[in-house]
Motif scaffolding. Structure first.
Motif, PDB file in Angstrom:
ATOM      1  N   ASP B 133      64.664  33.464  17.224  1.00  0.00           N
ATOM      2  CA  ASP B 133      64.067  32.647  16.164  1.00  0.00           C
ATOM      3  C   ASP B 133      63.465  31.347  16.693  1.00  0.00           C
ATOM      4  OD1 ASP B 133      64.706  34.403  14.055  1.00  0.00           O
ATOM      5  OD2 ASP B 133      66.756  33.607  13.950  1.00  0.00           O
ATOM      6  N   GLY B 134      62.912  31.395  17.916  1.00  0.00           N
ATOM      7  CA  GLY B 134      62.338  30.191  18.520  1.00  0.00           C
ATOM      8  C   GLY B 134      61.168  29.629  17.729  1.00  0.00           C
ATOM      9  N   LYS B 135      61.050  28.307  17.807  1.00  0.00           N
ATOM     10  CA  LYS B 135      59.902  27.621  17.201  1.00  0.00           C
ATOM     11  C   LYS B 135      59.091  26.981  18.320  1.00  0.00           C
ATOM     12  CE  LYS B 135      61.387  26.613  12.536  1.00  0.00           C
ATOM     13  NZ  LYS B 135      62.158  27.846  12.544  1.00  0.00           N
ATOM     14  N   ALA B 136      57.768  27.064  18.178  1.00  0.00           N
ATOM     15  CA  ALA B 136      56.892  26.473  19.184  1.00  0.00           C
ATOM     16  C   ALA B 136      56.506  25.067  18.756  1.00  0.00           C
ATOM     17  CB  ALA B 136      55.646  27.336  19.345  1.00  0.00           C
ATOM     18  N   ASN B 137      56.752  24.083  19.592  1.00  0.00           N
ATOM     19  CA  ASN B 137      56.283  22.730  19.334  1.00  0.00           C
ATOM     20  C   ASN B 137      54.947  22.539  20.036  1.00  0.00           C
ATOM     21  OD1 ASN B 137      58.422  22.075  17.769  1.00  0.00           O
ATOM     22  ND2 ASN B 137      59.457  20.792  19.297  1.00  0.00           N
ATOM     23  N   ILE B 138      53.974  22.046  19.273  1.00  0.00           N
ATOM     24  CA  ILE B 138      52.605  21.938  19.763  1.00  0.00           C
ATOM     25  C   ILE B 138      52.153  20.497  19.587  1.00  0.00           C
ATOM     26  CG2 ILE B 138      50.220  22.689  19.313  1.00  0.00           C
ATOM     27  CD1 ILE B 138      51.695  25.332  18.196  1.00  0.00           C
ATOM     28  N   ASP B 148      56.672  28.887  13.818  1.00  0.00           N
ATOM     29  CA  ASP B 148      57.560  29.947  14.293  1.00  0.00           C
ATOM     30  C   ASP B 148      56.856  30.625  15.455  1.00  0.00           C
ATOM     31  OD1 ASP B 148      59.509  29.517  12.480  1.00  0.00           O
ATOM     32  OD2 ASP B 148      58.895  31.120  11.104  1.00  0.00           O
ATOM     33  N   LEU B 149      57.593  30.831  16.545  1.00  0.00           N
ATOM     34  CA  LEU B 149      56.966  31.433  17.718  1.00  0.00           C
ATOM     35  C   LEU B 149      56.342  32.786  17.364  1.00  0.00           C
ATOM     36  CD1 LEU B 149      56.399  31.036  20.719  1.00  0.00           C
ATOM     37  CD2 LEU B 149      58.548  32.210  21.203  1.00  0.00           C
ATOM     38  N   LEU B 150      56.986  33.509  16.441  1.00  0.00           N
ATOM     39  CA  LEU B 150      56.469  34.813  16.025  1.00  0.00           C
ATOM     40  C   LEU B 150      55.043  34.691  15.484  1.00  0.00           C
ATOM     41  CD1 LEU B 150      57.039  37.837  15.548  1.00  0.00           C
ATOM     42  CD2 LEU B 150      57.971  37.217  13.320  1.00  0.00           C
ATOM     43  N   ARG B 151      54.801  33.604  14.740  1.00  0.00           N
ATOM     44  CA  ARG B 151      53.474  33.403  14.146  1.00  0.00           C
ATOM     45  C   ARG B 151      52.487  32.741  15.106  1.00  0.00           C
ATOM     46  NH1 ARG B 151      54.655  35.009   9.357  1.00  0.00           N
ATOM     47  NH2 ARG B 151      56.682  34.502   8.497  1.00  0.00           N
ATOM     48  N   PHE B 152      52.992  32.340  16.258  1.00  0.00           N
ATOM     49  CA  PHE B 152      52.151  31.687  17.274  1.00  0.00           C
ATOM     50  C   PHE B 152      51.168  32.699  17.870  1.00  0.00           C
ATOM     51  CE2 PHE B 152      51.730  30.261  21.797  1.00  0.00           C
ATOM     52  CZ  PHE B 152      51.094  29.046  21.555  1.00  0.00           C
ATOM     53  N   LEU B 167      51.000  23.542  24.070  1.00  0.00           N
ATOM     54  CA  LEU B 167      52.358  24.006  23.725  1.00  0.00           C
ATOM     55  C   LEU B 167      53.325  23.197  24.583  1.00  0.00           C
ATOM     56  CD1 LEU B 167      54.363  26.120  22.491  1.00  0.00           C
ATOM     57  CD2 LEU B 167      53.919  27.503  24.525  1.00  0.00           C
ATOM     58  N   THR B 168      54.222  22.460  23.944  1.00  0.00           N
ATOM     59  CA  THR B 168      55.089  21.573  24.734  1.00  0.00           C
ATOM     60  C   THR B 168      56.503  22.126  24.945  1.00  0.00           C
ATOM     61  OG1 THR B 168      55.731  20.344  22.760  1.00  0.00           O
ATOM     62  CG2 THR B 168      53.876  19.482  24.053  1.00  0.00           C
ATOM     63  N   GLU B 169      57.024  22.857  23.965  1.00  0.00           N
ATOM     64  CA  GLU B 169      58.371  23.408  24.156  1.00  0.00           C
ATOM     65  C   GLU B 169      58.680  24.454  23.089  1.00  0.00           C
ATOM     66  OE1 GLU B 169      60.890  19.993  23.829  1.00  0.00           O
ATOM     67  OE2 GLU B 169      60.249  19.599  21.775  1.00  0.00           O
ATOM     68  N   VAL B 170      59.709  25.234  23.381  1.00  0.00           N
ATOM     69  CA  VAL B 170      60.221  26.179  22.391  1.00  0.00           C
ATOM     70  C   VAL B 170      61.639  25.735  22.052  1.00  0.00           C
ATOM     71  CG1 VAL B 170      60.872  28.571  21.929  1.00  0.00           C
ATOM     72  CG2 VAL B 170      58.779  28.068  23.208  1.00  0.00           C
ATOM     73  N   VAL B 171      61.922  25.655  20.762  1.00  0.00           N
ATOM     74  CA  VAL B 171      63.247  25.222  20.318  1.00  0.00           C
ATOM     75  C   VAL B 171      63.953  26.404  19.659  1.00  0.00           C
ATOM     76  CG1 VAL B 171      64.534  23.555  18.923  1.00  0.00           C
ATOM     77  CG2 VAL B 171      62.319  22.913  19.899  1.00  0.00           C
ATOM     78  N   VAL B 172      65.128  26.725  20.158  1.00  0.00           N
ATOM     79  CA  VAL B 172      65.911  27.841  19.622  1.00  0.00           C
ATOM     80  C   VAL B 172      67.032  27.263  18.770  1.00  0.00           C
ATOM     81  CG1 VAL B 172      67.475  29.735  20.249  1.00  0.00           C
ATOM     82  CG2 VAL B 172      65.377  29.344  21.574  1.00  0.00           C
ATOM     83  N   PRO B 173      67.104  27.648  17.478  1.00  0.00           N
ATOM     84  CA  PRO B 173      68.171  27.098  16.624  1.00  0.00           C
ATOM     85  C   PRO B 173      69.568  27.519  17.089  1.00  0.00           C
ATOM     86  CG  PRO B 173      66.941  28.826  15.471  1.00  0.00           C
ATOM     87  CD  PRO B 173      66.239  28.592  16.767  1.00  0.00           C
ATOM     88  N   ARG B 174      70.544  26.791  16.581  1.00  0.00           N
ATOM     89  CA  ARG B 174      71.950  27.059  16.925  1.00  0.00           C
ATOM     90  C   ARG B 174      72.289  28.537  16.699  1.00  0.00           C
ATOM     91  NH1 ARG B 174      76.898  24.027  16.431  1.00  0.00           N
ATOM     92  NH2 ARG B 174      75.770  22.228  15.636  1.00  0.00           N
TER      93      ARG B 174
END
Lengths: 173, 300
Positions: B133-138, B148-152, B167-174
């Motif tokens: 469920d990673g999120k892409a920070n842009i 959402d990385l999936l929608r990236f 793209l600066t980082e991917v954040v994975v929730p707990r």
């Protein structure tokens, strides 16, 4: 554009002017004249151009010369002693028939050096992983792996023992 | 190689302002293992290469202990992820994927961000991060945004980046407690090869250690972009995880996929293998979840 860079080449400090579009491989072979490092595919598939930058094996054909600034570079020429005595890995390749045509040998030996510097007790699996990016078209892989095994502490301590495959080694098949 | 000027900004803002100055004539570069090959092949002809390698940022994955989020910087090399004890212990799905990308020489240089922005259907790095469920920070001229990385991933070679954005980082929730995960790259050989299929499975279990609380199933090379097999995931939630239920989910995932014939494999074989590999990775994820629970590691 050209720029000044400073780096350590096989133990010697160097300062030189380079062009931005030069690869590290170009710098080593064409500008410095050290032809031990080979160009095979030129696209990071074959590993013939492998050198060590700050302890890590990299493909010099896909590494910009500008990026070597402030770093330490080792090529195959940096392995033997100044008096010509071969490095133990080089000796092992000679003794175990790890060299056929010789084109892949500098890259193979450099990959082995980077591995053993980091993990002196590498087992067969780890050796194969370290040279997975080095192609030998004489297909002398068995002798190459034997050569590297013979200088790995793992082999010296536990001859003929197949290493237990931990989770890291598990291919999931 | 074709001549270009190599620019080495130290901050994101500096990189973006350089890009704005040179526009179409500029191209971002990080590890360079793809960009330089494309320049050599004549597929790219930038006059300026803007390096993202020297932007001051984290050089390895790290955990925010307050939020439990895993941060994977875009300019982190595959090798840094592979050798990270944090990734090995808690995110084995990511370890499984990065350790078979390219070779040691490539992994020492190539960055995870580069792997993601290339947006190839086979991107090994994307599947585990999507499963997690990673999120892409842009980051761009207009500031920061997150997707959402999936929608990236929009299509083959296309990702959700506006001109000049980085793209600066991917954040994975707990992670939920009692979670296990696994990835497999399926192909003819392990190294130096693109996968014929990539399958990632994540399972979070209830306290009884057999009922599925949450499932994540992602597929690579099974559609034009990486996908989540949502129906298959839904099938597992609330059920007892075993070889049978996983095989059912695998079959559903195969039907959900949009596999096609290509040089690396044919569609019917890929569909069959989705079912087989979802089952195998599910069993592995189950085993890993149980092992984590036994040694009391959990996933904090």
């Amino acid at each position: 554009m050209s720029r000044e860079i400073a780096f350590v080449f096989n133990g010697n400090k160097m300062n030189m002017a380079i062009e931005d579009h030069w690869t590290l491989l170009h710098l080593i072979r064409e500008e410095l004249g050290y032809t031990g490092t080979k160009e095979g595919c030129g696209s990071g598939e074959c590993g013939a151009c492998t050198v060590i930058v700050d302890g890590n094996a990299v493909n010099s054909c896909l590494y910009l010369a500008a990026e070597i600034d402030g770093k330490e570079l080792m090529t195959i020429e940096g392995l033997a002693s100044p008096d010509g005595t071969l490095h133990p890995i080089q000796k092992a390749f000679v003794e175990n028939g790890g060299i056929q045509c010789g084109f892949c040998s500098p890259g193979m030996i450099i990959s082995a050096k980077a591995l053993l510097d980091e993990n002196p007790n590498a087992n067969e699996e780890e050796i194969k992983e370290a040279i997975a990016g080095n192609l030998c078209r004489c297909t002398g892989y068995v002798q190459i792996v034997d050569s590297i095994k013979s200088v790995s502490g793992h082999e010296a301590q536990e001859p003929h023992v197949v290493a237990f495959r931990s989770e890291e080694g598990d291919r999931g098949d | 190689m074709r001549k270009f000027t190599y620019l080495v900004p130290k901050t994101l803002d500096e990189a973006i302002s350089l890009y704005q100055s040179y526009g179409e004539r500029a191209k971002y570069i990080a590890g360079g293992t793809d960009v330089l090959v494309k320049i050599k092949e004549g597929k790219l002809a930038p006059d300026y290469l803007i390096s993202l390698k020297h932007i001051i940022s984290q050089d390895r994955p790290f955990l925010n202990h307050e939020t439990g989020e895993l941060y994977v910087g875009a300019f982190v090399t595959h090798r840094m992820i592979e050798t990270s004890p944090l990734v090995q212990a808690h995110y084995p799905i990511l370890y499984d994927a990065v350790k078979n990308i390219g070779s040691v020489q490539i992994r020492n240089v190539a960055t995870i961000g580069g792997n993601l922005v290339n947006a190839v259907p086979s991107a090994d790095g994307a599947i585990p991060l999507i499963t997690l469920d990673g999120k892409a920070n842009i980051y761009g001229a207009k500031g920061q945004r997150s997707v959402d990385l999936l929608r990236f991933f929009l299509g083959p070679g296309q990702c959700d980046l506006e001109r000049g954005e980085i793209l600066t980082e991917v954040v994975v929730p707990r992670l939920l407690p009692r979670t296990g995960s696994a990835y497999i790259k399926h192909g003819r050989r392990e190294a130096m090869e693109l996968p014929m299929l990539g399958v990632g499975v994540l399972l979070s279990l209830e306290a009884d250690m057999e009922t599925c609380a949450k499932a994540g199933i992602s597929l690579g090379v099974a559609a034009p972009t990486p996908i989540r097999a949502l129906q298959a995931e839904k099938h597992l939630v609330g059920k007892t995880i075993n070889e049978e239920t996983l095989a059912e989910a695998g079959k559903i995932a195969g039907e959900e996929s949009k596999v096609r014939d290509s040089i690396r494999g044919v569609a019917w074989y890929r569909r069959e293998m989705v079912a087989v590999l979802v089952t195998r990775m599910g069993m592995k994820a189950l085993e890993r979840a149980s092992r984590n629970a036994e040694v009391g590691m959990g996933n904090k």
